[in-house]
Scaffold this active site. Structure first.
Site, PDB file in Angstrom:
ATOM      1  N   LYS A  43       0.858  -1.187   0.000  1.00  0.00           N
ATOM      2  CA  LYS A  43       0.000   0.000   0.000  1.00  0.00           C
ATOM      3  C   LYS A  43       0.891   1.233   0.000  1.00  0.00           C
ATOM      4  O   LYS A  43       1.711   1.426   0.884  1.00  0.00           O
ATOM      5  CB  LYS A  43      -0.904  -0.011   1.230  1.00  0.00           C
ATOM      6  N   LYS A  97      -2.261  -1.464  -3.853  1.00  0.00           N
ATOM      7  CA  LYS A  97      -3.116  -0.281  -3.776  1.00  0.00           C
ATOM      8  C   LYS A  97      -2.272   0.973  -3.815  1.00  0.00           C
ATOM      9  O   LYS A  97      -1.279   1.042  -3.076  1.00  0.00           O
ATOM     10  CB  LYS A  97      -3.883  -0.349  -2.456  1.00  0.00           C
TER      11      LYS A  97
HETATM   12  C1  PBG Z   1      -7.295   3.407   5.660  1.00  0.00           C
HETATM   13  C2  PBG Z   1      -7.560   3.345   4.216  1.00  0.00           C
HETATM   14  C3  PBG Z   1      -7.382   4.335   3.229  1.00  0.00           C
HETATM   15  C4  PBG Z   1      -7.887   3.808   2.055  1.00  0.00           C
HETATM   16  C5  PBG Z   1      -8.317   2.527   2.327  1.00  0.00           C
HETATM   17  N1  PBG Z   1      -8.096   2.237   3.658  1.00  0.00           N
HETATM   18  C6  PBG Z   1      -6.909   5.714   3.335  1.00  0.00           C
HETATM   19  C7  PBG Z   1      -5.514   5.994   3.653  1.00  0.00           C
HETATM   20  O1  PBG Z   1      -4.669   5.124   3.796  1.00  0.00           O
HETATM   21  O2  PBG Z   1      -5.255   7.193   3.822  1.00  0.00           O
HETATM   22  C8  PBG Z   1      -7.964   4.526   0.742  1.00  0.00           C
HETATM   23  C9  PBG Z   1      -9.032   4.059  -0.176  1.00  0.00           C
HETATM   24  C10 PBG Z   1      -9.369   4.984  -1.296  1.00  0.00           C
HETATM   25  O3  PBG Z   1      -8.733   6.032  -1.520  1.00  0.00           O
HETATM   26  O4  PBG Z   1     -10.329   4.652  -2.013  1.00  0.00           O
HETATM   27  N2  PBG Z   1      -5.998   3.317   6.079  1.00  0.00           N
END
Ligand code: PBG
Length: 335
Positions: free
Chosen positions: A205, A258
């Site tokens: 991520k 992601k």
């Molecule tokens: C929580 C999380 C996030 C997303 C999914 N889980 C936000 C982040 O890490 O700031 C992002 C999902 C999206 O942008 O659609 N940690």
């Protein structure tokens, strides 16, 4: 035959296989399938609440009753799975709402599983929506400034995952990017008897500008600083493989990359290296980009969305997490 021959061979004509829709389908290398779609949803307490997210047309924060209506549409369209995010009534410095027995996600899971036992309910396991400071971990003030602590966060994450499993979640999906969270969650799940609950790890991520609209939707923007001390640097690809390897070693059953579109190379390398079920998350900003261009009349929505999803599949993704899951399911049915 106007084209020059290549030596004694006839001219090669790849266009032979592109002559009709049926022929193109016959030789298509990659398929999009409704069974691969996961719809992310935002739930908050209240009644008859459908609060629009400005930067994500068509996406709402939903109260539980409205969530049921929204999921009914998704189920009717054939979407097999949802991914739940919660917006709690109160936030604090230990993210109590994340692991409360009657927390908003726990309530939503119970409701959905009661109504649709066969629907796959996946829960996002993270603390940022529940923390007053909006970070994914426990924060400690130090002389050098605030720090996001790793190990004290693990206990809270494991507790959150167990509370989701207790409510009936089919899969838990940790998205916090703390080191060792998959092992901590696996151990706690097993200890509590949830040996059969799979972990879908947000393994690679990245710290991404494309999460912007989500933070409005989940009300989870960090109150100070950014997430670069725990989420990955966009410059790194080998590191993604190391992250994924660690999560698998710790017990991840499925892994995720992601965002999706700007990281297709990572999806490809993760899939070819490990061969595990691999999910691509088409994040909020990816959704917003297309919707904004469509609103201007600059892109054709259906073609653009399906092309991006196909690209994720071609890169190696087995599972597609997208805010367009219901649209995609309808479009795929029409095809
Ligand atoms: C929580 C999380 C996030 C997303 C999914 N889980 C936000 C982040 O890490 O700031 C992002 C999902 C999206 O942008 O659609 N940690």
């Amino acid at each position: 035959m106007n084209l020059p021959a290549l030596g004694s061979f006839p001219v090669r004509r790849p266009r032979r296989l592109r002559q009709s829709p049926a022929l193109r389908r016959l030789v298509g290398e990659t398929q999009l399938n409704i069974a691969q779609l996961v719809l992310p949803l935002f739930v908050r307490s209240g009644r008859k609440l459908r609060h629009p997210i400005a930067a994500m047309p068509g996406v709402f924060q939903l109260s539980p009753d409205e969530l049921l209506r929204e999921v009914a549409v998704a189920v009717a369209a054939g979407v097999p799975a949802v991914l739940l995010f919660g917006i709690p009534e109160r936030k604090d410095a230990k993210a109590s709402g994340a692991y409360a027995r009657d927390g908003i996600v726990q309530q939503a899971v119970r409701l959905l599983k009661k109504e649709w036992p066969d629907l796959l309910v996946i829960t996002d396991v993270c603390l940022c929506e529940y923390m007053s400071h909006g970070h994914c971990g426990v924060v400690q003030q130090q002389k050098s400034g605030p720090r996001i602590l790793n190990d004290p966060t693990l206990k809270l994450l494991a507790r959150t995952a167990v509370s989701h499993a207790e409510a009936g979640a089919d899969l838990v999906a940790p998205s916090d990017m703390m080191d060792g969270r998959v092992a901590a969650i696996r151990a706690k799940l097993d200890q509590q008897g949830f040996v059969d609950t799979p972990i879908l790890a947000y393994a690679a991520k990245y710290a991404s500008a494309f999460y912007g609209p989500f933070r409005e939707a989940a009300e989870s923007a960090p109150g100070f600083g950014d997430r670069r001390s725990y989420q990955m640097d966009a410059a790194n690809a080998n590191e993604a493989l190391r992250e994924v390897a660690l999560d698998i070693e710790e017990g991840a059953d499925l892994v995720m990359v992601k965002p999706a579109l700007a990281y297709l190379d990572i999806i490809h390398r993760v899939k070819t290296t490990f061969g595990l079920p691999t999910a691509a998350y088409a994040v909020s900003g990816e959704y917003s980009m297309i919707k904004a261009a469509v609103a201007q009349g600059w892109l054709e929505e259906r073609a653009a969305v399906l092309e991006t999803l196909l690209a994720m599949r071609r890169a190696g993704a087995d599972i597609l997490i997208t805010y367009d899951a219901v649209n995609a399911a309808k479009w795929l049915r029409e095809k």
